[in-house]
Design an enzyme around this catalytic site. Structure first.
Site, short mmCIF file in Angstrom:
data_model
loop_
_atom_site.label_atom_id
_atom_site.label_comp_id
_atom_site.label_asym_id
_atom_site.label_seq_id
_atom_site.Cartn_x
_atom_site.Cartn_y
_atom_site.Cartn_z
N LYS A 22 11.02 -51.71 4.55
CA LYS A 22 10.11 -51.82 5.70
C LYS A 22 8.71 -52.19 5.22
CE LYS A 22 8.11 -47.99 7.51
NZ LYS A 22 6.64 -48.04 7.59
N ASN A 23 8.23 -51.50 4.20
CA ASN A 23 6.84 -51.69 3.79
C ASN A 23 6.61 -52.96 2.98
OD1 ASN A 23 6.39 -49.39 5.19
ND2 ASN A 23 6.08 -48.08 3.39
N CYS A 116 -2.25 -41.68 13.56
CA CYS A 116 -0.83 -41.43 13.77
C CYS A 116 -0.53 -39.99 13.40
CB CYS A 116 0.01 -42.39 12.93
SG CYS A 116 0.04 -41.91 11.22
N ARG A 121 -6.09 -42.71 10.56
CA ARG A 121 -5.72 -43.87 9.73
C ARG A 121 -6.94 -44.80 9.69
NH1 ARG A 121 -0.03 -43.91 9.18
NH2 ARG A 121 -0.18 -45.43 7.51
N ASP A 305 5.49 -40.65 0.88
CA ASP A 305 6.54 -40.83 1.90
C ASP A 305 7.83 -40.10 1.53
OD1 ASP A 305 5.58 -44.29 2.48
OD2 ASP A 305 4.73 -42.39 3.17
N ARG A 397 11.78 -46.21 13.38
CA ARG A 397 10.71 -47.09 12.90
C ARG A 397 11.01 -47.52 11.46
NH1 ARG A 397 5.75 -44.33 12.23
NH2 ARG A 397 5.19 -46.30 11.27
C1 EPZ Z 1 1.05 -47.70 3.43
O1 EPZ Z 1 0.24 -47.23 4.49
C2 EPZ Z 1 2.48 -47.44 3.86
N1 EPZ Z 1 2.77 -48.19 5.08
C3 EPZ Z 1 2.68 -45.94 4.10
O2 EPZ Z 1 4.05 -45.74 4.46
C4 EPZ Z 1 2.39 -45.22 2.80
O3 EPZ Z 1 2.49 -43.81 3.01
C5 EPZ Z 1 0.97 -45.54 2.32
O4 EPZ Z 1 0.78 -46.97 2.22
C6 EPZ Z 1 0.74 -44.91 0.95
O5 EPZ Z 1 -0.51 -45.14 0.50
C7 EPZ Z 1 3.07 -49.51 4.99
O6 EPZ Z 1 3.08 -50.08 3.91
C8 EPZ Z 1 3.40 -50.22 6.27
P1 EPZ Z 1 -3.16 -46.61 2.59
P2 EPZ Z 1 -1.34 -47.60 4.53
O7 EPZ Z 1 -4.13 -47.56 3.14
O8 EPZ Z 1 -1.57 -48.94 3.96
C9 EPZ Z 1 -6.98 -43.90 3.23
C10 EPZ Z 1 5.81 -44.94 5.81
O9 EPZ Z 1 6.22 -43.81 6.07
N2 EPZ Z 1 -7.61 -45.11 3.75
O10 EPZ Z 1 -2.64 -46.81 1.19
O11 EPZ Z 1 -1.83 -47.30 5.89
C11 EPZ Z 1 -5.87 -43.37 4.15
O12 EPZ Z 1 -6.41 -42.53 5.14
C12 EPZ Z 1 4.32 -45.22 5.78
O13 EPZ Z 1 6.56 -45.92 5.52
C13 EPZ Z 1 -8.99 -45.10 4.03
O14 EPZ Z 1 -9.66 -44.08 3.86
O15 EPZ Z 1 -1.90 -46.49 3.54
C14 EPZ Z 1 -4.98 -42.61 3.20
O16 EPZ Z 1 -5.53 -41.33 2.98
C15 EPZ Z 1 3.50 -44.00 6.13
N3 EPZ Z 1 -9.57 -46.23 4.51
C16 EPZ Z 1 -5.09 -43.41 1.89
O17 EPZ Z 1 -6.27 -44.22 2.03
C17 EPZ Z 1 -8.87 -47.38 4.72
O18 EPZ Z 1 -9.46 -48.40 5.14
C18 EPZ Z 1 -3.94 -44.31 1.62
O19 EPZ Z 1 -3.77 -45.14 2.74
C19 EPZ Z 1 -7.48 -47.38 4.44
C20 EPZ Z 1 -6.87 -46.24 3.94
#
Ligand code: EPZ
Length: 421
Positions: A22-23, A116, A121, A305, A397
């Site tokens: 998915k990711n 979410c 997010r 995850d 999802r």
């Molecule tokens: C990706 O989400 C994945 N989703 C998530 O999988 C996964 O848990 C996550 O990466 C791991 O880091 C997809 O790839 C579609 P991040 P993403 O930006 O990109 C903070 C699943 O279950 N952050 O790496 O949204 C954020 O709050 C899903 O398949 C900021 O502060 O995650 C988090 O604490 C859930 N500012 C951390 O960084 C930003 O602009 C990591 O988030 C962006 C993120």
């Protein structure tokens, strides 16, 4: 609403092929907006998030068709550069369309993606990266307006190795004049898949999988075809289901190199794990023991995850199991539900302490989010008697045919209601 009927007590036996990731597929679907004619993606999972991403492309004026596990996307003449609120909110990671829209159209109008179940997010790192590339971004009450008459290569230091922000920066940088360097880039395998796709479009891009990614602007080619790699979190899910229920299971098309921390932890618990490229076997008999502390970190650390699934596998271990969550503040919403099965779990902020119990009993449960919902199903497989998991679309999802796959391994599980994709 779907109701997952699970009756525990059956050991799992047999083999199954792991779904496409998915990711990995979601950012590639978004990046296909750069292709000047047609993209064909194979091994694509049937998921509501994938359908939502395809609907966004259709709204933008692309052709987006599915035939089995093959997605065909025609992006020769998109006609819009805005995504309405309802479409933005159907998929948590719809923000990944910002970079592609800026690269293709020079502008993008989107609503702020909702938070979410995992907590807020934020997208500040996404916007910061796009501004460094030359985009003018206005955050208004109704949404975000991005404009970029021209994008210029830049140095982008990410304060967090955000997966989505790395992906947005990579894609937007393809339309920038000159070189872009992304520092502290996310290193997930999905980043490498996106790099592979962008290279197929003609991009000069390197470094994916390392903390530094370099991109030079280019004019995308007309066609690209890519097979989506297996889903490492889905693979971890089936391994943890086997740890919950006991049994002997072979995962085909799984990539052990993408899930080393999960395999090491399951082995430390007493599971017999053997692995080679494209194949993972797990054997589970008798009572497992608590692993050392499970600390979630950005890749290549233990994936956040997979933590809910591993928690489910720890509910009947000998000794205390400790989890420390470093990525999402709302990661533990499934803990309350697991207690209904008789689990002994204490939560203190990012810390979760699980004391193994002798046995679990069936209960009625409510799925809080995608991976938490899967964890409830996994735990119910190891409980005595029937359980019901009420799920408002979270599980579909991210999982393609979860109930069919588990039933094929001998589990007593079926799903009432909900959409199929
Ligand atoms: C990706 O989400 C994945 N989703 C998530 O999988 C996964 O848990 C996550 O990466 C791991 O880091 C997809 O790839 C579609 P991040 P993403 O930006 O990109 C903070 C699943 O279950 N952050 O790496 O949204 C954020 O709050 C899903 O398949 C900021 O502060 O995650 C988090 O604490 C859930 N500012 C951390 O960084 C930003 O602009 C990591 O988030 C962006 C993120």
């Amino acid at each position: 609403m779907s109701i997952w009927h699970v009756t525990g007590g059956e050991r799992l036996r047999g083999s199954l092929r792991i779904q496409g990731s998915k990711n990995a597929v979601l950012p590639v679907i978004a990046a296909s907006l750069l292709c000047s004619s047609e993209t064909e993606l194979t091994n694509c999972p049937r998921l509501s998030d994938v359908e939502a991403a395809m609907d966004i492309l259709r709204y933008l004026g692309c052709q987006a068709e599915r035939d089995g596990d093959v997605l065909t996307i025609g992006s020769a003449s998109p006609s819009r550069c805005d995504i309405p609120r309802d479409l933005m909110h159907r998929m948590r990671s719809s923000v990944i369309f910002l970079g592609p829209m800026l690269a293709r159209f020079g502008e993008a109008h989107v609503s702020v993606p909702g938070g979410c179940e995992l907590g807020p997010r934020p997208i500040d790192l996404h916007l910061q990266a796009l501004r460094l590339l030359g985009a003018e971004i206005r955050e208004e009450p109704g949404g975000i307006v991005c404009q970029a008459a021209r994008l210029r290569g830049a140095e982008i230091p990410l304060t967090l190795p955000s997966v989505g922000a790395t992906e947005n920066a990579m894609i937007a940088a393809c339309a920038a004049e000159g070189e872009t360097v992304i520092y502290n880039a996310a290193r997930e395998p999905e980043i490498e898949t996106l790099q592979e796709y962008l290279r197929l479009l003609g991009a000069q891009i390197s470094g994916a999988g390392s903390p530094v990614i370099r991109v030079n602007g280019f004019t995308p080619r007309e066609h690209a075809g890519l097979r989506i790699p297996p889903d490492r979190i889905a693979a971890a899910t089936y391994l943890c289901c086997t740890a919950c229920a006991g049994g002997d299971v072979d995962l085909l098309d799984a990539e052990p190199d993408h899930m080393a921390p999960v395999l090491e932890t399951l082995e430390a618990m007493g599971c017999a794990v053997t692995a080679r490229p494209g194949h993972v076997h797990i054997g589970v008999s008798g009572r497992l023991r608590a692993p050392g502390a499970v600390v979630t970190r950005p890749y290549p650390g233990f994936p956040t995850d997979a933590a809910p699934l591993l928690m489910a596998a720890c509910l009947k271990v000998t000794g205390p199991a400790v989890f420390i969550e470093n990525i999402f503040s709302g990661r533990y919403r499934h803990a309350e539900e697991l207690r209904r099965l008789g689990a002994d779990i204490t939560i203190r902020g990012p810390l979760a302490m699980v004391t193994g119990v002798e046995s679990l009993h069936g209960a009625n449960l409510t799925s809080p989010d995608l991976r938490g919902g899967a964890a409830l199903v996994a735990a119910a497989l190891g409980a005595e008697g029937p359980s019901l998991v009420y799920d408002d679309g979270h599980i579909r999802r991210g999982y393609d045919g979860l109930e069919e796959s588990l039933r094929g391994l001998g589990a007593q599980i079926w799903c009432e209601g909900g959409e199929r994709y």
